[in-house]
Motif scaffolding. Structure first.
Motif, PDB file in Angstrom:
ATOM      1  N   ASP A 143       0.819  -1.220   0.000  1.00 46.45           N
ATOM      2  CA  ASP A 143       0.000   0.000   0.000  1.00 46.45           C
ATOM      3  C   ASP A 143       0.848   1.262   0.000  1.00 46.45           C
ATOM      4  N   SER A 149       0.450   1.269  -5.407  1.00 39.93           N
ATOM      5  CA  SER A 149      -0.485   2.046  -4.591  1.00 39.93           C
ATOM      6  C   SER A 149      -1.251   3.066  -5.432  1.00 39.93           C
ATOM      7  N   HIS A 157      -4.521  -0.346  -1.759  1.00 33.08           N
ATOM      8  CA  HIS A 157      -4.587   0.524  -0.589  1.00 33.08           C
ATOM      9  C   HIS A 157      -4.578  -0.266   0.712  1.00 33.08           C
TER      10      HIS A 157
END
Length: 424
Positions: A143, A149, A157
């Motif tokens: 993440d 990301s 995420h």
């Protein structure tokens, strides 16, 4: 012969990664690009591993409901079936839902399913359920990964893979954590999770994958989800048990004088490769993405002419749609863009009589290669980890025998394009 192993790849790049793992383990394998009938399977009698390359990574759960059960059934009665995902495990409830694929696989083959995402050979690691992936010299929690990301379609995420899957499925997921693997308790931990629908295995090293493979083989797990770490784990287990004894394939690729690169990738890694290739005398041809998405044949024809001219003059051409990350408002249209770039590639390959081509980007590879009329791919030679050279088997003489590299956006060093042309 009943296959030891069958797999469905959620995109084409990841599917060729499995061919590489099989070749390194001495396991003859074939990757089908259409659901194989008896006649097609009969062309590869030596294969002990069979795969079907798909594009579910860019599809909806409803599409999966209508297509994956038939695809799974086409793989036959292998001892274990693997739903092959990218090692970055990027997916969402609406696009490329790994959770929905897990549900469908458990319904077809029974559970609990093994979930193996760690792939140390690709510098992907899972510890206490959290995924980490390399970018250059550094390793990031997924993440916080500089590319994944911010993926334009399926940004990651959430690093906790059980939480990540919880947004996509109601399946119960248990964990075999790294401390229990290191304590030689992987089998016991898996047995304790027998009432789960899926069991996620941590993995930091090849020894961890060997321990995981021993559980999959010993427990006769029928369905697995995850990266090529699944394949490597099984290969290690088969070899340890004496089920597979063949030597690793050590063929090396020859250099070619001409190479076409077709890229729909928006990865910073691919952007650096495009910049380096320009310094290596590749002629860059930037696609008008909006025109391609509108279906304008004039734009496809322009790209074909430009690529053919570059191949005829210097032998090195790259058709690309981006040079790095797109803005947050860019449309998610990898399927249509990939198909358009595939049509361009097919025309240029036939016109120039090419013997080798490189596709960069997961969607570009999946939807682009689908335009070439290929029946199957087999491993040809190593180029770089996770992006091998493969050989096409097709009815069209212009495509049959064509060598391809299907590169995910994150794969390869800056000089990767030239490495492909030189053969490694």
């Amino acid at each position: 012969m009943t296959p030891l192993y069958a797999f469905y790849g959620d995109d084409f790049t990841g599917s060729t990664d499995v061919l590489e793992q099989c070749a390194e383990g001495g396991v003859p394998a074939v990757l089908f690009l259409r659901e194989p009938d008896a006649a097609l399977r009969a062309r590869f009698p030596e294969a002990r591993a069979i795969g079907l390359a798909g594009d579910s990574r860019s599809r909806s759960p409803e599409w999966m409901d209508g297509n994956l059960p038939r695809a799974f059934a086409s793989l036959g009665n292998a001892a274990i079936v693997h739903y092959k995902t990218c090692s970055t495990f990027d997916s969402s409830p609406h696009t490329g839902s790994i959770g929905r694929a897990l549900d469908l696989g458990v319904a077809a083959f029974g559970g609990p399913a093994a979930i193996v995402v760690g792939a140390p050979h690709l510098r992907r690691y899972v510890a206490f359920g959290n995924l980490f992936a390399a970018a250059g010299a550094e390793v990031f929690r997924i993440d916080r990964h500089p590319t994944m990301s911010r993926h334009p379609v399926t940004p990651m995420h959430e690093a906790d893979l059980i939480r990540h899957l919880a947004a996509q499925t109601e399946a119960r997921i248990a964990l075999v954590p790294i401390d229990r693997i290191h304590a030689d308790e992987a089998d016991a931990a898996f047995a304790e999770a027998s009432d789960a629908d899926g069991v996620l295995f941590d993995g930091l090293s090849m020894d961890d994958l060997a321990a995981t493979g021993a559980v999959l083989l010993g427990r006769k797990v029928g369905f697995a989800v995850g990266s090529s770490g699944v394949t490597r784990a099984l290969v290690l287990a088969w070899r340890a048990a004496g089920i597979v004894t063949g030597a690793a394939n050590d063929v090396r690729a020859a250099e070619v004088d001409r190479l076409l690169v077709v890229s729909g990738s928006c990865s910073p890694v691919t952007a650096r490769q495009i910049a380096q290739a320009a310094s290596d005398d590749y002629v860059g041809v930037r696609a008008d993405v909006d025109a391609l998405l509108r279906g304008e044949t004039a734009e496809e024809e322009r790209l074909i002419r430009a690529a053919s001219d570059a191949l005829g003059q210097g032998g090195r051409a790259m058709v690309h749609s981006a040079e790095g990350p797109l803005g947050s408002t860019a449309p998610a249209a990898g399927d249509r863009l990939g198909a358009a770039l595939g049509r361009v590639a097919g025309a240029a390959i036939r016109e120039a009589g090419l013997s080798r081509v490189l596709f960069a980007g997961g969607d570009t590879s999946s939807h682009g290669v689908a335009q070439l009329g290929i029946d199957a791919l087999t491993w040809a030679a190593p180029i770089e980890r996770g992006a091998p050279l493969v050989r096409a088997h097709a009815a069209d003489p212009a495509i049959d025998g064509l060598e391809l590299v299907l590169k995910g956006g994150q794969m390869g060093g800056d000089e990767f394009f030239e490495a492909v042309r030189r053969g490694g």
